[in-house]
Write a protein that holds these residues in place. Structure first.
Motif, PDB file in Angstrom:
ATOM      1  N   ALA A  31     -42.581  15.396  -6.379  1.00 20.05           N
ATOM      2  CA  ALA A  31     -43.415  14.204  -6.578  1.00 20.05           C
ATOM      3  C   ALA A  31     -43.370  13.298  -5.349  1.00 20.05           C
ATOM      4  CB  ALA A  31     -42.949  13.450  -7.823  1.00 20.05           C
ATOM      5  N   TYR A  32     -42.160  13.074  -4.805  1.00 20.19           N
ATOM      6  CA  TYR A  32     -42.038  12.233  -3.616  1.00 20.19           C
ATOM      7  C   TYR A  32     -42.611  12.920  -2.388  1.00 20.19           C
ATOM      8  CZ  TYR A  32     -39.259   8.571  -5.821  1.00 20.19           C
ATOM      9  OH  TYR A  32     -38.852   7.524  -6.608  1.00 20.19           O
ATOM     10  N   ALA A 194     -48.024   8.416  -7.492  1.00 12.54           N
ATOM     11  CA  ALA A 194     -47.239   7.211  -7.755  1.00 12.54           C
ATOM     12  C   ALA A 194     -47.059   7.034  -9.255  1.00 12.54           C
ATOM     13  CB  ALA A 194     -47.932   5.985  -7.150  1.00 12.54           C
ATOM     14  N   TRP A 195     -48.099   7.331 -10.005  1.00 14.21           N
ATOM     15  CA  TRP A 195     -48.012   7.271 -11.471  1.00 14.21           C
ATOM     16  C   TRP A 195     -47.031   8.309 -11.998  1.00 14.21           C
ATOM     17  CZ3 TRP A 195     -49.494  11.027 -15.112  1.00 14.21           C
ATOM     18  CH2 TRP A 195     -49.445  10.613 -16.448  1.00 14.21           C
ATOM     19  N   ALA A 196     -47.043   9.500 -11.399  1.00 10.60           N
ATOM     20  CA  ALA A 196     -46.121  10.560 -11.824  1.00 10.60           C
ATOM     21  C   ALA A 196     -44.675  10.150 -11.596  1.00 10.60           C
ATOM     22  CB  ALA A 196     -46.438  11.851 -11.078  1.00 10.60           C
ATOM     23  N   ILE A 197     -44.406   9.501 -10.452  1.00  7.40           N
ATOM     24  CA  ILE A 197     -43.042   9.056 -10.152  1.00  7.40           C
ATOM     25  C   ILE A 197     -42.645   7.926 -11.086  1.00  7.40           C
ATOM     26  CG2 ILE A 197     -41.630   7.863  -8.417  1.00  7.40           C
ATOM     27  CD1 ILE A 197     -43.162   9.475  -6.303  1.00  7.40           C
ATOM     28  N   TRP A 198     -43.568   7.003 -11.344  1.00 10.49           N
ATOM     29  CA  TRP A 198     -43.280   5.888 -12.252  1.00 10.49           C
ATOM     30  C   TRP A 198     -42.970   6.412 -13.642  1.00 10.49           C
ATOM     31  CZ3 TRP A 198     -46.343   4.136 -16.485  1.00 10.49           C
ATOM     32  CH2 TRP A 198     -45.925   2.929 -17.043  1.00 10.49           C
ATOM     33  N   GLU A 200     -41.809   9.355 -14.325  1.00 14.28           N
ATOM     34  CA  GLU A 200     -40.523  10.044 -14.234  1.00 14.28           C
ATOM     35  C   GLU A 200     -39.366   9.064 -14.334  1.00 14.28           C
ATOM     36  OE1 GLU A 200     -38.747  11.690 -10.390  1.00 14.28           O
ATOM     37  OE2 GLU A 200     -39.546  13.495 -11.335  1.00 14.28           O
ATOM     38  N   ARG A 201     -39.490   7.927 -13.680  1.00 12.12           N
ATOM     39  CA  ARG A 201     -38.423   6.932 -13.697  1.00 12.12           C
ATOM     40  C   ARG A 201     -38.274   6.254 -15.062  1.00 12.12           C
ATOM     41  NH1 ARG A 201     -35.898   5.322  -9.290  1.00 12.12           N
ATOM     42  NH2 ARG A 201     -36.560   6.107  -7.262  1.00 12.12           N
ATOM     43  N   LEU A 202     -39.372   6.270 -15.843  1.00 14.39           N
ATOM     44  CA  LEU A 202     -39.299   5.663 -17.165  1.00 14.39           C
ATOM     45  C   LEU A 202     -38.631   6.581 -18.186  1.00 14.39           C
ATOM     46  CD1 LEU A 202     -42.711   3.829 -17.672  1.00 14.39           C
ATOM     47  CD2 LEU A 202     -40.480   2.841 -17.188  1.00 14.39           C
ATOM     48  N   SER A 203     -38.439   7.843 -17.806  1.00 12.24           N
ATOM     49  CA  SER A 203     -37.839   8.792 -18.761  1.00 12.24           C
ATOM     50  C   SER A 203     -36.329   8.580 -18.829  1.00 12.24           C
ATOM     51  CB  SER A 203     -38.174  10.228 -18.347  1.00 12.24           C
ATOM     52  OG  SER A 203     -37.657  10.482 -17.063  1.00 12.24           O
ATOM     53  N   VAL A 204     -35.943   7.423 -19.294  1.00  9.39           N
ATOM     54  CA  VAL A 204     -34.531   7.068 -19.396  1.00  9.39           C
ATOM     55  C   VAL A 204     -33.992   7.577 -20.732  1.00  9.39           C
ATOM     56  CG1 VAL A 204     -32.858   5.195 -19.444  1.00  9.39           C
ATOM     57  CG2 VAL A 204     -34.879   5.029 -17.980  1.00  9.39           C
ATOM     58  N   VAL A 205     -32.974   8.420 -20.651  1.00  6.83           N
ATOM     59  CA  VAL A 205     -32.358   8.984 -21.834  1.00  6.83           C
ATOM     60  C   VAL A 205     -30.854   8.802 -21.713  1.00  6.83           C
ATOM     61  CG1 VAL A 205     -34.190  10.681 -22.165  1.00  6.83           C
ATOM     62  CG2 VAL A 205     -32.247  11.249 -20.729  1.00  6.83           C
ATOM     63  N   PRO A 206     -30.107   8.978 -22.791  1.00  7.43           N
ATOM     64  CA  PRO A 206     -28.657   8.885 -22.689  1.00  7.43           C
ATOM     65  C   PRO A 206     -28.117   9.795 -21.599  1.00  7.43           C
ATOM     66  CG  PRO A 206     -29.327   8.987 -24.978  1.00  7.43           C
ATOM     67  CD  PRO A 206     -30.561   9.205 -24.168  1.00  7.43           C
ATOM     68  N   ARG A 207     -27.005   9.385 -20.954  1.00  9.49           N
ATOM     69  CA  ARG A 207     -26.453  10.097 -19.819  1.00  9.49           C
ATOM     70  C   ARG A 207     -26.218  11.575 -20.110  1.00  9.49           C
ATOM     71  NH1 ARG A 207     -23.825   8.138 -15.399  1.00  9.49           N
ATOM     72  NH2 ARG A 207     -23.816   6.065 -16.361  1.00  9.49           N
ATOM     73  N   GLU A 208     -25.690  11.863 -21.285  1.00 10.15           N
ATOM     74  CA  GLU A 208     -25.376  13.254 -21.592  1.00 10.15           C
ATOM     75  C   GLU A 208     -26.623  14.104 -21.813  1.00 10.15           C
ATOM     76  OE1 GLU A 208     -24.593  10.630 -23.270  1.00 10.15           O
ATOM     77  OE2 GLU A 208     -24.936  10.788 -25.439  1.00 10.15           O
ATOM     78  N   TRP A 209     -27.780  13.450 -22.034  1.00 16.05           N
ATOM     79  CA  TRP A 209     -29.027  14.202 -22.230  1.00 16.05           C
ATOM     80  C   TRP A 209     -29.892  14.213 -20.968  1.00 16.05           C
ATOM     81  CZ3 TRP A 209     -30.732  11.725 -27.533  1.00 16.05           C
ATOM     82  CH2 TRP A 209     -29.808  12.109 -28.524  1.00 16.05           C
ATOM     83  N   ARG A 210     -29.460  13.468 -19.965  1.00 13.82           N
ATOM     84  CA  ARG A 210     -30.313  13.275 -18.794  1.00 13.82           C
ATOM     85  C   ARG A 210     -30.584  14.604 -18.102  1.00 13.82           C
ATOM     86  NH1 ARG A 210     -28.457   8.302 -15.594  1.00 13.82           N
ATOM     87  NH2 ARG A 210     -28.991   7.468 -17.643  1.00 13.82           N
ATOM     88  N   ARG A 211     -31.836  14.845 -17.763  1.00 16.58           N
ATOM     89  CA  ARG A 211     -32.241  16.102 -17.156  1.00 16.58           C
ATOM     90  C   ARG A 211     -32.135  16.029 -15.634  1.00 16.58           C
ATOM     91  NH1 ARG A 211     -38.164  16.563 -19.222  1.00 16.58           N
ATOM     92  NH2 ARG A 211     -38.061  14.410 -18.521  1.00 16.58           N
TER      93      ARG A 211
END
Length: 296
Positions: A31-32, A194-198, A200-211
């Protein structure tokens, strides 16, 4: 002049594809990478149009925005799927096959715009197309490394890149300036990634589930760095391709432009130690022979 511009477009655009491959090999964020590519490419086309004094007059033409939208969609979505394909298969196979979109551009020039081809020119075009196919042929060991979804990504990329390259031919026939259209196309692509990155950054999940797909600071920096460099070469390659379409024939300039895949193949062979097969040696020889026949 158009012949030199066509060859230059293949070399520069091939190098753009190579920097994208380097980013992928260094685990850079796709994306970047694409955001950086379209930012620097937009700057290149903007400066080019400003120096030609075509920027402001062209932006008032709705056809420029429509053409930029279609070409930008083909470029942005095509590159996104191209990067996905690189993750599922080898660069020396992916890049040549996606360039088979040029067959559709050749058909557009011959059937719609009645561009004639002499016997030697037709022979040269056929040699270039055969070279693209030959450089794509790999052994059984390489085929085993290809994931099934790779075929879908490559097929869709071919169609989308045909929209990009064929769109430039259509806008040229409408006597529209290429730099402002590509400026619109690339700037709209900035919004997309830029929308794709934004998102992506909003996909905040618990640390143990983070992809691991969420880009870290290092992978983002790698992607952005190589993307900015790729964008400069992409600007140069597409601008030269547009010039070759303006002064030459799409049915000839297109196959020459498609030879950009050989740059990626050479890089993969030399730097990533992919062995040069007999088919690939023949492909390189046929490419040179094809260019010579077209020039006669």
């Amino acid at each position: 002049m158009w012949f030199a511009a066509a060859i230059g477009s293949a070399v520069l655009f091939g190098l753009a594809g190579w920097w994208m491959k380097v980013s992928q090999m260094q685990s850079g964020s796709s994306a970047y990478l694409l955001l950086g590519l379209y930012i620097s490419g937009t700057c290149g086309f903007g400066v080019h149009a400003a120096l030609e004094h075509t920027l402001l007059p062209s932006l008032g033409d709705p056809r420029v925005w429509l053409g930029g939208l279609l070409i930008g969609a083909g470029s942005a979505l095509g590159n996104a799927l191209f990067m996905k394909a690189l993750e599922c298969g080898p660069a020396s196979l992916t890049s040549p096959l996606t360039n088979m979109n040029i067959v559709l551009v050749i058909g557009l020039g011959m059937l719609v715009y009645n561009e004639p081809l002499s016997g030697t020119e037709m022979s040269g075009v056929l040699l270039l197309l055969i070279a693209v196919v030959l450089v794509s042929i790999r052994g059984k060991q390489q085929e085993a490394q290809i994931q099934s979804r790779w075929y879908l990504y490559v097929s869709l990329s071919i169609v989308l890149f045909a929209i990009r390259n064929g769109g430039l031919k259509v806008t040229d026939e409408l006597e529209l300036e290429s730099a402002p259209i590509l400026l619109v196309a690339y700037s709209l692509s900035i919004v997309w990634f830029a929308w794709a990155i934004w998102k992506e950054r909003l996909s905040v999940v618990p640390r143990e589930w983070r992809r691991p797909a969420v880009a870290s600071a290092s992978t983002a920096a790698i992607g952005m760095r190589w993307g900015i460099l790729a964008g400069l070469f992409s600007y140069g390659g597409l601008q030269l391709y547009a010039i070759s379409l303006e002064t030459g024939q799409a049915s000839i300039a297109g196959p020459i432009f498609s030879a950009n895949s050989l740059v990626v193949a050479v890089g993969a062979i030399v730097l990533y130690r992919e062995r040069l097969s007999t088919n690939q040696w023949i492909a390189f020889a046929m490419t040179i022979a094809g260019l010579v026949l077209i020039r006669l």
